[in-house]
Design a protein around this motif. Structure first.
Motif, PDB file in Angstrom:
ATOM      1  N   VAL A 234       0.847  -1.197   0.000  1.00  0.00           N
ATOM      2  CA  VAL A 234       0.000   0.000   0.000  1.00  0.00           C
ATOM      3  C   VAL A 234       0.886   1.252   0.000  1.00  0.00           C
ATOM      4  O   VAL A 234       0.666   2.182  -0.786  1.00  0.00           O
TER       5      VAL A 234
ATOM      6  N   PHE B  21      -5.632  -0.261  -4.108  1.00  0.00           N
ATOM      7  CA  PHE B  21      -6.786  -1.071  -3.724  1.00  0.00           C
ATOM      8  C   PHE B  21      -6.509  -2.572  -3.570  1.00  0.00           C
ATOM      9  O   PHE B  21      -6.943  -3.155  -2.577  1.00  0.00           O
ATOM     10  N   PRO B  22      -5.840  -3.251  -4.507  1.00  0.00           N
ATOM     11  CA  PRO B  22      -5.648  -4.695  -4.295  1.00  0.00           C
ATOM     12  C   PRO B  22      -4.926  -5.029  -2.986  1.00  0.00           C
ATOM     13  O   PRO B  22      -5.444  -5.831  -2.197  1.00  0.00           O
TER      14      PRO B  22
ATOM     15  N   ALA C  94      -4.673  -3.148  -0.362  1.00  0.00           N
ATOM     16  CA  ALA C  94      -5.474  -2.633   0.749  1.00  0.00           C
ATOM     17  C   ALA C  94      -6.611  -3.595   1.090  1.00  0.00           C
ATOM     18  O   ALA C  94      -6.918  -3.812   2.265  1.00  0.00           O
ATOM     19  N   VAL C  95      -7.243  -4.172   0.073  1.00  0.00           N
ATOM     20  CA  VAL C  95      -8.320  -5.144   0.311  1.00  0.00           C
ATOM     21  C   VAL C  95      -7.750  -6.391   0.996  1.00  0.00           C
ATOM     22  O   VAL C  95      -8.336  -6.901   1.964  1.00  0.00           O
ATOM     23  N   LEU C  96      -6.613  -6.880   0.518  1.00  0.00           N
ATOM     24  CA  LEU C  96      -5.988  -8.044   1.161  1.00  0.00           C
ATOM     25  C   LEU C  96      -5.592  -7.721   2.594  1.00  0.00           C
ATOM     26  O   LEU C  96      -5.747  -8.559   3.496  1.00  0.00           O
TER      27      LEU C  96
ATOM     28  N   ALA D 217      -7.077  -5.579   4.552  1.00  0.00           N
ATOM     29  CA  ALA D 217      -8.326  -5.547   5.327  1.00  0.00           C
ATOM     30  C   ALA D 217      -8.791  -6.962   5.664  1.00  0.00           C
ATOM     31  O   ALA D 217      -9.218  -7.230   6.794  1.00  0.00           O
ATOM     32  N   LEU D 218      -8.696  -7.876   4.701  1.00  0.00           N
ATOM     33  CA  LEU D 218      -9.091  -9.270   4.959  1.00  0.00           C
ATOM     34  C   LEU D 218      -8.171  -9.922   5.988  1.00  0.00           C
ATOM     35  O   LEU D 218      -8.635 -10.677   6.848  1.00  0.00           O
TER      36      LEU D 218
END
Length: 158
Positions: free
Chosen positions: A106, A117-118, A120-122, A124-125
């Motif tokens: 990030v 985004f990719p 950041a989403v990982l 978050a998960l």
């Protein structure tokens, strides 16, 4: 998550999984490496470590070609190793390491004015997984044992 990191890491290590993805990542790491190069160099700047910088640079970041393939493969090996570790009792450690890698990704994308985004989403998960427990090897999957009964010293026949 295991599958996502196995595929992402494998594509960083070799082009045998998906050649176009490997080439895309290789082109990306030519930009990502220079973001991290001064950070690593600064980390090795204190006197006892400074003499080891040339060897560390070749082992961690770049072999002198400025392609940063070494950096990419190191990240790939870490992702694959941690993906496997997510299935073991040390999954919390793997989760933490992958969260650090995604934080770095990030940071890198933000430094390059790219959408993060990719990763950041990982991230978050991974954060969600960390706080929810990790199944049988995490806090949520541990069974509480009933307290042992105190023995008063007398047998049942008394």
């Amino acid at each position: 998550l295991v599958f996502a990191f196995m595929m992402a890491g494998s594509n960083k290590i070799t082009d045998a999984v998906h050649k176009k993805t490997h080439e895309f990542l290789s082109a990306g790491f030519k930009q990502f490496g220079p973001v991290w190069h001064p950070i690593f160099k600064e980390a090795f700047s204190p006197a006892p470590l400074a003499e080891h910088w040339p060897a560390a640079e070749k082992a961690l970041l770049d072999d002198g070609t400025k392609t940063y393939q070494v950096f990419m493969k190191n990240i790939g090996f870490l992702e694959v190793t941690c993906a496997v570790m997510l299935l073991t009792p040390v999954s919390s450690l793997a989760n933490f390491l992958l969260l650090c890698v995604m934080g770095g990704a990030v940071f890198t994308h933000i430094q390059l004015d790219e959408p993060p985004f990719p990763p950041a989403v990982l991230a978050a998960l991974l954060t969600l997984r960390m706080f929810m427990g990790s199944g049988s090897s995490g806090a949520a999957g541990k069974k509480k044992l009933a307290p042992a009964k105190k023995n008063s010293g007398r047998s049942k026949k008394d």
